[in-house]
Motif scaffolding. Structure first.
Motif, PDB file in Angstrom:
ATOM      1  N   GLY A 130      59.291  39.223  13.445  1.00 16.61           N
ATOM      2  CA  GLY A 130      59.427  39.629  14.847  1.00 16.61           C
ATOM      3  C   GLY A 130      60.498  38.816  15.542  1.00 16.61           C
ATOM      4  N   LEU A 131      60.574  38.972  16.862  1.00 21.42           N
ATOM      5  CA  LEU A 131      61.530  38.218  17.667  1.00 21.42           C
ATOM      6  C   LEU A 131      61.065  36.775  17.802  1.00 21.42           C
ATOM      7  CD1 LEU A 131      62.228  40.796  20.520  1.00 21.42           C
ATOM      8  CD2 LEU A 131      63.652  40.298  18.517  1.00 21.42           C
ATOM      9  N   SER A 132      62.025  35.849  17.783  1.00 24.24           N
ATOM     10  CA  SER A 132      61.684  34.428  17.779  1.00 24.24           C
ATOM     11  C   SER A 132      60.840  34.022  18.986  1.00 24.24           C
ATOM     12  CB  SER A 132      62.964  33.587  17.741  1.00 24.24           C
ATOM     13  OG  SER A 132      63.567  33.645  16.470  1.00 24.24           O
ATOM     14  N   ARG A 133      61.198  34.516  20.160  1.00 23.75           N
ATOM     15  CA  ARG A 133      60.448  34.099  21.348  1.00 23.75           C
ATOM     16  C   ARG A 133      59.001  34.562  21.275  1.00 23.75           C
ATOM     17  NH1 ARG A 133      65.156  35.299  25.897  1.00 23.75           N
ATOM     18  NH2 ARG A 133      66.355  33.401  25.494  1.00 23.75           N
ATOM     19  N   ASP A 134      58.791  35.760  20.791  1.00 23.61           N
ATOM     20  CA  ASP A 134      57.430  36.268  20.653  1.00 23.61           C
ATOM     21  C   ASP A 134      56.674  35.478  19.589  1.00 23.61           C
ATOM     22  OD1 ASP A 134      55.241  38.221  20.960  1.00 23.61           O
ATOM     23  OD2 ASP A 134      55.835  38.890  18.969  1.00 23.61           O
ATOM     24  N   LEU A 135      57.332  35.182  18.468  1.00 29.53           N
ATOM     25  CA  LEU A 135      56.683  34.422  17.400  1.00 29.53           C
ATOM     26  C   LEU A 135      56.306  33.021  17.882  1.00 29.53           C
ATOM     27  CD1 LEU A 135      58.996  35.374  14.391  1.00 29.53           C
ATOM     28  CD2 LEU A 135      56.686  36.237  14.841  1.00 29.53           C
ATOM     29  N   ALA A 136      57.180  32.396  18.677  1.00 28.76           N
ATOM     30  CA  ALA A 136      56.904  31.046  19.180  1.00 28.76           C
ATOM     31  C   ALA A 136      55.674  31.041  20.080  1.00 28.76           C
ATOM     32  CB  ALA A 136      58.114  30.513  19.928  1.00 28.76           C
ATOM     33  N   VAL A 137      55.554  32.043  20.936  1.00 29.53           N
ATOM     34  CA  VAL A 137      54.389  32.140  21.827  1.00 29.53           C
ATOM     35  C   VAL A 137      53.116  32.333  21.008  1.00 29.53           C
ATOM     36  CG1 VAL A 137      53.276  33.562  23.587  1.00 29.53           C
ATOM     37  CG2 VAL A 137      55.701  32.978  23.809  1.00 29.53           C
ATOM     38  N   ARG A 138      53.178  33.200  20.020  1.00 27.09           N
ATOM     39  CA  ARG A 138      51.995  33.480  19.205  1.00 27.09           C
ATOM     40  C   ARG A 138      51.586  32.254  18.384  1.00 27.09           C
ATOM     41  NH1 ARG A 138      53.606  39.183  16.505  1.00 27.09           N
ATOM     42  NH2 ARG A 138      51.568  38.950  15.505  1.00 27.09           N
ATOM     43  N   ARG A 140      52.011  29.102  19.384  1.00 28.85           N
ATOM     44  CA  ARG A 140      51.383  28.186  20.336  1.00 28.85           C
ATOM     45  C   ARG A 140      49.982  28.651  20.702  1.00 28.85           C
ATOM     46  NH1 ARG A 140      54.091  23.693  19.401  1.00 28.85           N
ATOM     47  NH2 ARG A 140      56.338  23.980  19.651  1.00 28.85           N
ATOM     48  N   GLN A 141      49.735  29.937  20.578  1.00 23.93           N
ATOM     49  CA  GLN A 141      48.404  30.482  20.863  1.00 23.93           C
ATOM     50  C   GLN A 141      47.476  30.389  19.653  1.00 23.93           C
ATOM     51  OE1 GLN A 141      49.437  34.441  22.185  1.00 23.93           O
ATOM     52  NE2 GLN A 141      49.694  33.802  24.316  1.00 23.93           N
ATOM     53  N   GLY A 142      47.975  29.837  18.554  1.00 18.94           N
ATOM     54  CA  GLY A 142      47.140  29.614  17.386  1.00 18.94           C
ATOM     55  C   GLY A 142      47.113  30.740  16.380  1.00 18.94           C
ATOM     56  N   GLU A 143      48.049  31.706  16.491  1.00 17.34           N
ATOM     57  CA  GLU A 143      48.004  32.863  15.608  1.00 17.34           C
ATOM     58  C   GLU A 143      48.579  32.575  14.223  1.00 17.34           C
ATOM     59  OE1 GLU A 143      49.501  37.519  15.669  1.00 17.34           O
ATOM     60  OE2 GLU A 143      49.188  36.422  17.541  1.00 17.34           O
ATOM     61  N   PHE A 144      49.527  31.641  14.126  1.00 16.64           N
ATOM     62  CA  PHE A 144      50.184  31.352  12.848  1.00 16.64           C
ATOM     63  C   PHE A 144      49.902  29.924  12.408  1.00 16.64           C
ATOM     64  CE2 PHE A 144      53.222  34.468  14.817  1.00 16.64           C
ATOM     65  CZ  PHE A 144      52.902  35.522  13.970  1.00 16.64           C
ATOM     66  N   ASP A 145      49.836  29.726  11.081  1.00 15.00           N
ATOM     67  CA  ASP A 145      49.774  28.379  10.514  1.00 15.00           C
ATOM     68  C   ASP A 145      51.168  27.773  10.415  1.00 15.00           C
ATOM     69  OD1 ASP A 145      46.884  28.290   9.805  1.00 15.00           O
ATOM     70  OD2 ASP A 145      47.433  29.971   8.523  1.00 15.00           O
ATOM     71  N   ILE A 146      52.146  28.633  10.110  1.00 12.97           N
ATOM     72  CA  ILE A 146      53.543  28.230   9.988  1.00 12.97           C
ATOM     73  C   ILE A 146      54.383  29.251  10.732  1.00 12.97           C
ATOM     74  CG2 ILE A 146      55.480  27.861   8.391  1.00 12.97           C
ATOM     75  CD1 ILE A 146      53.431  27.146   6.237  1.00 12.97           C
ATOM     76  N   VAL A 147      55.399  28.791  11.430  1.00 15.36           N
ATOM     77  CA  VAL A 147      56.310  29.731  12.079  1.00 15.36           C
ATOM     78  C   VAL A 147      57.738  29.210  11.942  1.00 15.36           C
ATOM     79  CG1 VAL A 147      56.307  28.716  14.409  1.00 15.36           C
ATOM     80  CG2 VAL A 147      56.624  31.175  14.131  1.00 15.36           C
ATOM     81  N   VAL A 148      58.664  30.133  11.731  1.00 11.91           N
ATOM     82  CA  VAL A 148      60.092  29.824  11.709  1.00 11.91           C
ATOM     83  C   VAL A 148      60.712  30.609  12.861  1.00 11.91           C
ATOM     84  CG1 VAL A 148      62.230  29.875  10.398  1.00 11.91           C
ATOM     85  CG2 VAL A 148      60.045  29.540   9.207  1.00 11.91           C
ATOM     86  N   VAL A 149      61.418  29.915  13.751  1.00  6.58           N
ATOM     87  CA  VAL A 149      62.008  30.586  14.910  1.00  6.58           C
ATOM     88  C   VAL A 149      63.440  30.111  15.110  1.00  6.58           C
ATOM     89  CG1 VAL A 149      59.798  30.905  16.081  1.00  6.58           C
ATOM     90  CG2 VAL A 149      61.143  28.837  16.521  1.00  6.58           C
ATOM     91  N   LYS A 150      64.195  30.938  15.830  1.00  3.99           N
ATOM     92  CA  LYS A 150      65.545  30.559  16.235  1.00  3.99           C
ATOM     93  C   LYS A 150      65.495  30.213  17.716  1.00  3.99           C
ATOM     94  CE  LYS A 150      67.729  33.452  12.740  1.00  3.99           C
ATOM     95  NZ  LYS A 150      68.779  34.439  12.433  1.00  3.99           N
ATOM     96  N   GLU A 151      66.126  29.084  18.066  1.00  4.89           N
ATOM     97  CA  GLU A 151      66.063  28.609  19.445  1.00  4.89           C
ATOM     98  C   GLU A 151      67.277  27.736  19.738  1.00  4.89           C
ATOM     99  OE1 GLU A 151      62.331  26.558  19.647  1.00  4.89           O
ATOM    100  OE2 GLU A 151      62.766  25.317  17.918  1.00  4.89           O
ATOM    101  N   ASP A 152      67.437  27.406  21.019  1.00  4.34           N
ATOM    102  CA  ASP A 152      68.583  26.574  21.405  1.00  4.34           C
ATOM    103  C   ASP A 152      68.415  25.136  20.923  1.00  4.34           C
ATOM    104  OD1 ASP A 152      69.915  28.665  22.741  1.00  4.34           O
ATOM    105  OD2 ASP A 152      68.691  28.358  24.526  1.00  4.34           O
ATOM    106  N   GLN A 153      67.216  24.588  21.111  1.00  3.76           N
ATOM    107  CA  GLN A 153      66.927  23.218  20.681  1.00  3.76           C
ATOM    108  C   GLN A 153      65.515  23.168  20.112  1.00  3.76           C
ATOM    109  OE1 GLN A 153      68.966  20.625  20.613  1.00  3.76           O
ATOM    110  NE2 GLN A 153      70.674  21.726  21.579  1.00  3.76           N
ATOM    111  N   PRO A 154      65.299  22.412  19.038  1.00  3.47           N
ATOM    112  CA  PRO A 154      63.943  22.299  18.484  1.00  3.47           C
ATOM    113  C   PRO A 154      63.043  21.463  19.386  1.00  3.47           C
ATOM    114  CG  PRO A 154      65.452  20.867  17.290  1.00  3.47           C
ATOM    115  CD  PRO A 154      66.292  21.667  18.238  1.00  3.47           C
ATOM    116  N   ALA A 155      61.770  21.774  19.391  1.00  2.00           N
ATOM    117  CA  ALA A 155      60.791  20.999  20.150  1.00  2.00           C
ATOM    118  C   ALA A 155      60.420  19.734  19.373  1.00  2.00           C
ATOM    119  CB  ALA A 155      59.549  21.845  20.423  1.00  2.00           C
TER     120      ALA A 155
END
Length: 282
Positions: A130-138, A140-155
């Motif tokens: 899916g889209l990175s922003r949507d994956l990142a939100v999901r 943080r909501q506990g839906e994924f054990d691992i997530v790979v996203v594209k972003e401006d800066q890593p957290a």
């Protein structure tokens, strides 16, 4: 016939007696006493309402009703064994959920996940793109054990990050960059490259409009190749697509591909290391 007849323990005693022709041998085969196996056959016969073994015969043998039941009993016992074997096998009983952008779900990534799966048959991998922003939100909501996203800066809790160089691309034989306003091929609202495209063009004073918006990477690549407009894309996804690099539209700052995971213990830790290696070697 009472459904208790299907009790595998009683059927197993009946089949053993029919196979061996002797109560004693049947008891030895099943590791029980002769009196116990006789009692189990008696219970089965009481439920059936018929004698199933001719005790007067030497060796003992099934009665006509017992012959009718014997084939069904064998199939029931085979299914019972298969069911017990299935329950003893933990393959696919534990799940690890992974989210990643579509363009990172490559053959190399699939091969890496396959190596992990071969070593961990108990694990089922549930991969969502899916889209990175949507994956990142999901995530943080506990839906994924691992997530790979594209972003401006890593957290701060990023496990690993890798640069993602971007470039402007157009289809071969289509001088769309000379048009005014400039036609753009984009991802939907929320797509990271979309907002970056707008910022870069506005910074150099170019007028633009969205000529095509596609929800998948393949649809965007196809639209660019067909000459519908230009697009800002990761350089890695354009290899082998026959697209033409366009200069003079500003140099977009590379994004980062960030990997996040809820824990670093096995087996998730092993999967994080494997995924990181695939991302590093893109």
């Amino acid at each position: 016939m009472n459904e208790l007849m299907l009790d595998p323990r009683l059927l197993r005693s009946f089949v053993a007696i029919a196979d061996t022709g002797h109560f004693t041998r049947a008891a030895e085969r099943l590791g029980m006493t002769q009196s116990t196996i006789s009692q189990q056959l008696g219970r089965l016969e009481d439920m059936a309402g018929h004698a199933l073994i001719d005790r007067a015969a030497r060796p003992v043998r099934p009665t006509p009703m017992g012959e009718r039941l014997l084939g069904h009993a064998r199939r029931i016992l085979q299914l019972d064994e298969e069911a017990q074997s299935l329950l003893r096998d933990p393959a696919g009983t534990a799940a690890i959920s992974i989210g990643m952008p579509e363009d990172l779900a490559t053959l190399a990534m699939a091969q890496g996940l396959a190596r992990f799966a071969a070593r961990n048959s108990r694990i089922r991998l549930d991969v969502v793109t899916g889209l990175s922003r949507d994956l990142a939100v999901r995530y943080r909501q506990g839906e994924f054990d691992i997530v790979v996203v594209k972003e401006d800066q890593p957290a701060a809790d990023c496990r690993a990050s890798f640069p993602e160089p971007l470039g402007w691309f157009a289809g071969p034989g289509h001088a769309v960059e000379a048009r005014d306003p400039l036609p753009l091929v984009t991802f939907p609202n929320g797509g990271l490259y979309r907002d970056t495209m707008f910022r870069e063009l506005e910074a150099i004073g170019r007028r633009w409009y969205v000529a095509f918006s596609g929800s998948s990477l393949q649809s965007v690549l196809a639209a660019v190749s067909a000459g519908m407009g230009i697009s800002l894309l990761p350089i890695s996804v354009t290899q082998g697509q026959g697209l033409r690099r366009v200069d003079g539209l500003g140099e977009a700052t590379p994004m980062v591909v960030s990997l996040y995971a809820r824990e670093d213990q096995e087996p998730i830790g092993d999967l994080v290391a494997l995924t990181s290696k695939v991302l590093e070697n893109r």
